[in-house]
Write an enzyme that holds these catalytic residues in place. Structure first.
Site: not given
Ligand code: F6P
Length: 320
Positions: A11, A72, A103, A126, A128, A130, A172
């Site tokens: 992300g 990803r 991660d 990120t 998050d 986290d 997340r």
């Molecule tokens: O890891 C960053 C994040 O924005 C999280 O907070 C969220 O759960 C996820 O990515 C959303 O992912 P995507 O953009 O693939 O929907």
């Protein structure tokens, strides 16, 4: 080390561009050639790799998103995908990798290092926050400020209509954005994955309060369900308020990075290159009590990131 490649993965997060800029300029400062890999591990497999110079990263420090794009990649999870990526890098003489991401990015780099022994280093990017091993990840400060700005706006309308709002924020499995935006936004409660709060406990808090409108922040990874589910459960048992739900979603991922994220990203980008030059590999750059640190994969990724107990304590005191 002579040729370094940089990429962003997972992300996106505000401040990634500032980190790319720092990696590129520090590489050139230390007389290394530097390459961009576009679209993360996908681009590594597809050979989407181009040389950069100091001017390639001009006018990006203030921009959100990532100029290198992100993805990803499923293919990189296979040994064949990683081998293809390695061959593409080696064909250009690239002998070290800097990945900016979360991660998943670090896990990919770790596998790559295990298989090919190419020096790798991860910069935590990120929203998050986290990742254990660093007090802050790049993008978290901006995303939390964005959430607080949105919460302030919702508060205006909540007050005008005497409503109870459930506001879902990202993160997340981490409650960092939720707890801090809850404290800063004056919410009555923040429901986070790290702390169990039942619907009955939440209702008791709401019931005890003499507020005419309230805000409850819900972390998306909370174990009590999504904001929609929690709002429904509360509504079924407690009808004092007119209830609304707002999911902030991806707006938290965009926007110009805060000064904090730009400086953090600049420090981490330089630390990544200096670490590689000092022979560090398979590590993630971090900042701990204002000091730059390097965390190895095994100890970092096997630990859960805990919420600072002080945040939980003050959130409780302020919710009366
Ligand atoms: O890891 C960053 C994040 O924005 C999280 O907070 C969220 O759960 C996820 O990515 C959303 O992912 P995507 O953009 O693939 O929907």
């Amino acid at each position: 080390i002579k040729k370094i490649a940089v990429f962003t993965s997972g992300g996106d997060a505000p401040g990634m561009n500032a980190a790319i800029r720092a990696v590129v300029r520090a590489s050139i400062y230390y007389d290394k050639e530097v390459f961009a890999v576009y679209r993360g591990y996908e681009g590594m497999i597809d050979n989407d790799i181009v040389p950069l110079d100091a001017r390639s990263v001009g006018n990006i420090i203030q921009r959100g998103g990532t100029i290198l794009k992100s993805a990803r990649s499923k293919e990189f999870r296979t040994p064949e995908g990683r081998k293809q990526a390695y061959d593409n890098l080696r064909a250009r003489g690239i002998d070290a990798l800097v990945g900016i991401g979360g991660d998943g990015t670090f896990t990919g780099l770790h596998k790559f290092y295990e298989e090919f022994k190419m020096p790798v280093i991860c910069i935590p990017g990120t929203i998050d926050n986290d990742l254990p091993g660093t007090d802050y990840t790049i993008g978290y400060d901006t995303a939390t400020n964005t959430a607080v700005e949105a919460i302030d706006k919702i508060r205006d309308t909540a007050l005008s209509h005497n409503r109870l709002f459930f506001i879902e924020v990202m993160g997340r499995d981490s409650g960092y954005i939720a707890i801090n935006s809850g404290i800063a936004g004056g919410a009555i409660a923040a429901i986070i994955p790290e702390e169990k709060m039942t619907t009955d406990e939440l209702i008791a808090t709401l019931d005890k309060s003499d507020k005419r409108s309230s805000l409850v922040i819900v972390a998306e990874g909370g174990k009590s369900g999504s904001a929609i589910e929690i709002a429904k459960q509360v509504n079924e048992k407690f009808s004092y308020y007119d209830t609304k739900v707002t999911i902030l979603g991806h707006l938290q991922r965009g926007g110009s990075p805060s000064y904090f994220d730009r400086v953090l990203a600049s420090k981490m980008g330089i630390a990544a290159i200096e670490g590689l030059i000092q022979g560090k590999t398979d590590v993630m750059v971090g900042v701990r009590d204002k000091t730059m640190v390097y965390n190895d994969f095994v100890t970092t990724m096997n630990k859960d990131r805990e919420i600072e107990p002080e945040l939980l304590r003050i959130a409780k005191i302020l919710s009366i």
